[in-house]
Scaffold this active site. Structure first.
Site, PDB file in Angstrom:
ATOM      1  N   PRO A  77       0.830  -1.207   0.000  1.00 17.30           N
ATOM      2  CA  PRO A  77       0.000   0.000   0.000  1.00 17.30           C
ATOM      3  C   PRO A  77       0.862   1.254   0.000  1.00 17.30           C
ATOM      4  O   PRO A  77       1.771   1.392   0.823  1.00 17.30           O
ATOM      5  CB  PRO A  77      -0.767  -0.115   1.328  1.00 17.30           C
ATOM      6  CG  PRO A  77       0.117  -0.947   2.212  1.00 17.30           C
ATOM      7  CD  PRO A  77       0.840  -1.890   1.299  1.00 17.30           C
ATOM      8  N   THR A  78       0.612   2.131  -0.941  1.00 16.06           N
ATOM      9  CA  THR A  78       1.252   3.449  -0.912  1.00 16.06           C
ATOM     10  C   THR A  78       0.170   4.479  -1.209  1.00 16.06           C
ATOM     11  O   THR A  78      -0.724   4.222  -2.014  1.00 16.06           O
ATOM     12  CB  THR A  78       2.397   3.566  -1.953  1.00 16.06           C
ATOM     13  OG1 THR A  78       1.909   3.194  -3.241  1.00 16.06           O
ATOM     14  CG2 THR A  78       3.579   2.686  -1.594  1.00 16.06           C
ATOM     15  N   GLY A  79       0.266   5.612  -0.552  1.00 10.91           N
ATOM     16  CA  GLY A  79      -0.769   6.633  -0.716  1.00 10.91           C
ATOM     17  C   GLY A  79      -0.492   7.546  -1.901  1.00 10.91           C
ATOM     18  O   GLY A  79       0.585   7.497  -2.510  1.00 10.91           O
ATOM     19  N   SER A 106      -4.267   1.589  -0.313  1.00 10.82           N
ATOM     20  CA  SER A 106      -3.987   2.375   0.885  1.00 10.82           C
ATOM     21  C   SER A 106      -5.204   3.149   1.370  1.00 10.82           C
ATOM     22  O   SER A 106      -6.035   3.596   0.574  1.00 10.82           O
ATOM     23  CB  SER A 106      -2.862   3.371   0.568  1.00 10.82           C
ATOM     24  OG  SER A 106      -2.790   4.379   1.546  1.00 10.82           O
ATOM     25  N   GLN A 128      -5.614  -1.618   3.077  1.00 12.78           N
ATOM     26  CA  GLN A 128      -4.742  -1.222   4.194  1.00 12.78           C
ATOM     27  C   GLN A 128      -5.445  -0.169   5.028  1.00 12.78           C
ATOM     28  O   GLN A 128      -5.857   0.869   4.523  1.00 12.78           O
ATOM     29  CB  GLN A 128      -3.414  -0.670   3.644  1.00 12.78           C
ATOM     30  CG  GLN A 128      -2.478  -0.140   4.725  1.00 12.78           C
ATOM     31  CD  GLN A 128      -2.610   1.357   4.926  1.00 12.78           C
ATOM     32  OE1 GLN A 128      -2.871   2.083   3.972  1.00 12.78           O
ATOM     33  NE2 GLN A 128      -2.465   1.820   6.157  1.00 12.78           N
ATOM     34  N   TYR A 130      -5.333   2.500   8.163  1.00 13.34           N
ATOM     35  CA  TYR A 130      -4.759   3.269   9.269  1.00 13.34           C
ATOM     36  C   TYR A 130      -5.918   3.481  10.223  1.00 13.34           C
ATOM     37  O   TYR A 130      -6.945   4.062   9.831  1.00 13.34           O
ATOM     38  CB  TYR A 130      -4.263   4.638   8.790  1.00 13.34           C
ATOM     39  CG  TYR A 130      -2.932   4.632   8.081  1.00 13.34           C
ATOM     40  CD1 TYR A 130      -1.799   4.061   8.672  1.00 13.34           C
ATOM     41  CD2 TYR A 130      -2.778   5.241   6.844  1.00 13.34           C
ATOM     42  CE1 TYR A 130      -0.568   4.087   8.033  1.00 13.34           C
ATOM     43  CE2 TYR A 130      -1.548   5.268   6.202  1.00 13.34           C
ATOM     44  CZ  TYR A 130      -0.454   4.686   6.808  1.00 13.34           C
ATOM     45  OH  TYR A 130       0.763   4.717   6.183  1.00 13.34           O
ATOM     46  N   THR A 156      -1.912  -1.309   9.418  1.00  8.95           N
ATOM     47  CA  THR A 156      -0.529  -0.835   9.538  1.00  8.95           C
ATOM     48  C   THR A 156      -0.267  -0.440  10.986  1.00  8.95           C
ATOM     49  O   THR A 156      -0.981   0.406  11.536  1.00  8.95           O
ATOM     50  CB  THR A 156      -0.289   0.352   8.579  1.00  8.95           C
ATOM     51  OG1 THR A 156      -0.495  -0.117   7.250  1.00  8.95           O
ATOM     52  CG2 THR A 156       1.123   0.907   8.710  1.00  8.95           C
ATOM     53  N   LYS A 224       0.758  -5.147   9.391  1.00  9.97           N
ATOM     54  CA  LYS A 224       1.886  -4.678   8.574  1.00  9.97           C
ATOM     55  C   LYS A 224       2.796  -3.781   9.412  1.00  9.97           C
ATOM     56  O   LYS A 224       2.316  -2.793   9.986  1.00  9.97           O
ATOM     57  CB  LYS A 224       1.361  -3.891   7.371  1.00  9.97           C
ATOM     58  CG  LYS A 224       2.436  -3.195   6.552  1.00  9.97           C
ATOM     59  CD  LYS A 224       1.848  -2.545   5.310  1.00  9.97           C
ATOM     60  CE  LYS A 224       2.911  -1.896   4.461  1.00  9.97           C
ATOM     61  NZ  LYS A 224       3.358  -0.597   4.954  1.00  9.97           N
ATOM     62  N   HIS A 248       8.182   0.112   6.778  1.00 10.87           N
ATOM     63  CA  HIS A 248       7.528   1.206   6.055  1.00 10.87           C
ATOM     64  C   HIS A 248       8.489   1.830   5.032  1.00 10.87           C
ATOM     65  O   HIS A 248       8.454   3.025   4.766  1.00 10.87           O
ATOM     66  CB  HIS A 248       7.044   2.272   7.044  1.00 10.87           C
ATOM     67  CG  HIS A 248       5.718   2.884   6.705  1.00 10.87           C
ATOM     68  ND1 HIS A 248       4.536   2.503   7.275  1.00 10.87           N
ATOM     69  CD2 HIS A 248       5.392   3.866   5.820  1.00 10.87           C
ATOM     70  CE1 HIS A 248       3.546   3.230   6.781  1.00 10.87           C
ATOM     71  NE2 HIS A 248       4.050   4.060   5.882  1.00 10.87           N
ATOM     72  N   GLY A 280      10.164  -3.928   1.513  1.00  8.28           N
ATOM     73  CA  GLY A 280      11.272  -3.022   1.839  1.00  8.28           C
ATOM     74  C   GLY A 280      12.538  -3.375   1.086  1.00  8.28           C
ATOM     75  O   GLY A 280      13.165  -4.386   1.374  1.00  8.28           O
ATOM     76  N   GLY A 281      12.874  -2.574   0.095  1.00  7.78           N
ATOM     77  CA  GLY A 281      14.155  -2.726  -0.603  1.00  7.78           C
ATOM     78  C   GLY A 281      14.190  -3.815  -1.659  1.00  7.78           C
ATOM     79  O   GLY A 281      15.266  -4.130  -2.178  1.00  7.78           O
ATOM     80  N   ARG A 283      14.122  -5.102  -5.126  1.00 10.74           N
ATOM     81  CA  ARG A 283      14.323  -4.442  -6.413  1.00 10.74           C
ATOM     82  C   ARG A 283      14.626  -5.411  -7.550  1.00 10.74           C
ATOM     83  O   ARG A 283      14.638  -5.010  -8.711  1.00 10.74           O
ATOM     84  CB  ARG A 283      15.504  -3.436  -6.312  1.00 10.74           C
ATOM     85  CG  ARG A 283      15.353  -2.400  -5.220  1.00 10.74           C
ATOM     86  CD  ARG A 283      14.257  -1.384  -5.560  1.00 10.74           C
ATOM     87  NE  ARG A 283      14.085  -0.373  -4.511  1.00 10.74           N
ATOM     88  CZ  ARG A 283      13.129  -0.404  -3.598  1.00 10.74           C
ATOM     89  NH1 ARG A 283      12.238  -1.390  -3.567  1.00 10.74           N
ATOM     90  NH2 ARG A 283      13.019   0.560  -2.692  1.00 10.74           N
ATOM     91  N   GLY A 302       6.883  -1.351  -2.899  1.00 12.11           N
ATOM     92  CA  GLY A 302       6.349  -0.014  -2.643  1.00 12.11           C
ATOM     93  C   GLY A 302       6.769   0.960  -3.728  1.00 12.11           C
ATOM     94  O   GLY A 302       6.090   1.145  -4.741  1.00 12.11           O
TER      95      GLY A 302
HETATM   96  C1  FMN Z   1       5.234   7.135  -1.214  1.00  9.84           C
HETATM   97  C2  FMN Z   1       4.925   6.058  -0.216  1.00  9.84           C
HETATM   98  C3  FMN Z   1       3.683   6.047   0.392  1.00  9.84           C
HETATM   99  C4  FMN Z   1       3.370   5.031   1.308  1.00  9.84           C
HETATM  100  N1  FMN Z   1       2.103   5.007   1.839  1.00  9.84           N
HETATM  101  C5  FMN Z   1       1.775   3.998   2.685  1.00  9.84           C
HETATM  102  C6  FMN Z   1       0.442   3.883   3.166  1.00  9.84           C
HETATM  103  O1  FMN Z   1      -0.439   4.664   2.826  1.00  9.84           O
HETATM  104  N2  FMN Z   1       0.180   2.860   4.019  1.00  9.84           N
HETATM  105  C7  FMN Z   1       1.127   1.946   4.399  1.00  9.84           C
HETATM  106  O2  FMN Z   1       0.839   1.044   5.184  1.00  9.84           O
HETATM  107  N3  FMN Z   1       2.388   2.021   3.924  1.00  9.84           N
HETATM  108  C8  FMN Z   1       2.735   3.003   3.070  1.00  9.84           C
HETATM  109  N4  FMN Z   1       3.999   3.053   2.558  1.00  9.84           N
HETATM  110  C9  FMN Z   1       4.962   1.980   2.880  1.00  9.84           C
HETATM  111  C10 FMN Z   1       4.850   0.839   1.874  1.00  9.84           C
HETATM  112  O3  FMN Z   1       3.655   0.108   2.049  1.00  9.84           O
HETATM  113  C11 FMN Z   1       5.998  -0.181   2.002  1.00  9.84           C
HETATM  114  O4  FMN Z   1       6.080  -0.609   3.343  1.00  9.84           O
HETATM  115  C12 FMN Z   1       7.353   0.338   1.551  1.00  9.84           C
HETATM  116  O5  FMN Z   1       7.227   1.276   0.506  1.00  9.84           O
HETATM  117  C13 FMN Z   1       8.214  -0.837   1.080  1.00  9.84           C
HETATM  118  O6  FMN Z   1       9.497  -0.435   0.762  1.00  9.84           O
HETATM  119  P1  FMN Z   1      10.004  -0.135  -0.743  1.00  9.84           P
HETATM  120  O7  FMN Z   1       9.441   1.192  -1.118  1.00  9.84           O
HETATM  121  O8  FMN Z   1      11.492  -0.133  -0.585  1.00  9.84           O
HETATM  122  O9  FMN Z   1       9.514  -1.266  -1.642  1.00  9.84           O
HETATM  123  C14 FMN Z   1       4.334   4.053   1.640  1.00  9.84           C
HETATM  124  C15 FMN Z   1       5.582   4.082   1.015  1.00  9.84           C
HETATM  125  C16 FMN Z   1       5.877   5.056   0.091  1.00  9.84           C
HETATM  126  C17 FMN Z   1       7.214   5.036  -0.589  1.00  9.84           C
END
Ligand code: FMN
Length: 353
Positions: A77-79, A106, A128, A130, A156, A224, A248, A280-281, A283, A302
């Site tokens: 999930p990313t916002g 998200s 996801q 909050y 989360t 998460k 995160h 996380g990480g 690639r 992410g």
């Molecule tokens: C721009 C951005 C927005 C994010 N928004 C959320 C979110 O809304 N909710 C959440 O649980 N995690 C959020 N995350 C964390 C991601 O779910 C995830 O844990 C993380 O990006 C994984 O690492 P990576 O970017 O290296 O793949 C966000 C991450 C980024 C980069």
């Protein structure tokens, strides 16, 4: 030049986005130590390939929470996807559906949940959450998500408050005034709540409150942001169905363990009772293989998804997913694995350097 790996998309996305959007997507908390270590930690794990096995057919499919995905590579999930591409989450959802993988939507989506589901009605989707300070709003959101066919609730846990993100402070980033968080605004007929503030996260939410969430939904609950064996044991004790080992993306508490390093103790603590995932990480296809060798059932991406989105919208996300899936297939073949069930800890060795 064609974009052939995820970091090609990273470089191209940076060229396309404004500085404040790029910093928001890319930035980590504090000094960015954990953010950088998330990527670096994978490089300290070496592979131990096995040869002379028939790898003429390699199957990347797997199951998560009882649903099949084409590969153990899904979308974290990313916002604020509209920062990266005009129709934001709609493009992401369509690409996820085409790739037959799971997209965790998200709470901070810039498109409404209804529009996301309409864009990709057949996609596997988790939501996801909050936890908001207003219980009634959480309940309405969860019920709405359940009615819309989301198949799991991802809570989360690593944001009782927002981490210290220096870039966003320097850029005076104000997402609230630029983008609408449609799911947190009043929704005629469904949600009688007034418009919410940008950060209404309930910092008092604790283990004892989980039973309340369990009482209002039939959906499996996945936590998460778990990083320790202590919390993993508590998660099992509180009858959740899964854990995403995550920091995160290094955006919350800086200087915690890289997620791939925390995975081992979490996997050991849950003793196979629930599924464990990691983000996380990640690639490359090798990173995916290493995570599975350490016991993850699936990984989540992410930032790479946002890079794809920023470069080419839906097609960019599709390309990112295809590239890493193909890399993973190659990694499997070159280590002698025909199916994901053959990926075991024997395939890796931690660097002594
Ligand atoms: C721009 C951005 C927005 C994010 N928004 C959320 C979110 O809304 N909710 C959440 O649980 N995690 C959020 N995350 C964390 C991601 O779910 C995830 O844990 C993380 O990006 C994984 O690492 P990576 O970017 O290296 O793949 C966000 C991450 C980024 C980069």
């Amino acid at each position: 030049m064609p974009l052939v790996c995820l970091t090609d998309f990273q470089a191209s996305a940076q060229e396309r986005l404004s500085k404040s959007s790029w910093d928001f997507i890319e930035g980590g908390a504090g000094d960015g130590t954990t953010k950088d270590n998330n990527v670096a930690a994978f490089k300290k794990i070496h592979l131990r390939p096995r040869y002379l096995k028939d790898v003429s057919e390699v199957d990347t499919k797997t199951m998560i929470q009882g649903a099949e995905v084409s590969a153990p590579i899904c979308i974290a999930p990313t916002g604020f996807h509209c920062l990266a591409w005009p129709d934001g989450e709609l493009s992401t959802a369509r690409a996820a559906q085409a790739a037959n993988i799971c997209y965790i939507t998200s709470t901070y989506s810039t498109c409404s949940l209804e529009d996301i589901v309409t864009a990709a009605p057949k996609g596997l989707r988790w939501f996801q959450l909050y936890m908001q300070t207003n219980r009634q709003l959480n309940q309405l959101l969860v019920q709405r998500v359940e009615a819309l066919g989301f198949q799991a609730l991802v809570i989360t846990v690593d944001v009782p408050m927002l981490g210290n993100r220096r870039h966003d402070l320097r850029n005076q980033l104000d997402l609230k005034s630029n983008l609408l968080l449609k799911d947190l605004r009043s929704h005629k007929g469904i949600n009688p709540m007034p418009v919410l503030q940008m950060s209404p996260i309930d910092s008092s939410f604790s283990w004892s409150d989980l039973s309340w969430v369990q009482s209002i939904t039939q959906l499996p609950i996945i936590l998460k942001g778990i990083l320790t064996k202590e919390d993993a044991e508590l998660a099992v004790k509180h009858n959740v169905q899964g854990i995403i080992v995550s920091n995160h993306g290094g955006r919350q508490l800086d200087e915690v363990l890289p997620s791939i390093d925390a995975l081992t103790e979490v996997v050991a603590a849950v003793k196979g009772k629930i599924e464990v995932y990691v983000d996380g990480g990640i690639r490359t296809g090798n990173d995916v293989l290493k995570a599975l060798a350490l016991g993850a059932k699936c990984v989540f991406l992410g930032r790479p998804i946002l890079w794809g989105l920023a470069c080419k919208g839906e097609h960019g996300v599709e390309e990112v997913l295809n590239i890493i899936k193909n890399e993973f297939r190659t990694s499997m073949a070159l280590t002698g694995c025909r199916s994901v069930t053959e990926i075991s800890q024997d395939l890796i060795q931690f660097s002594r350097l």
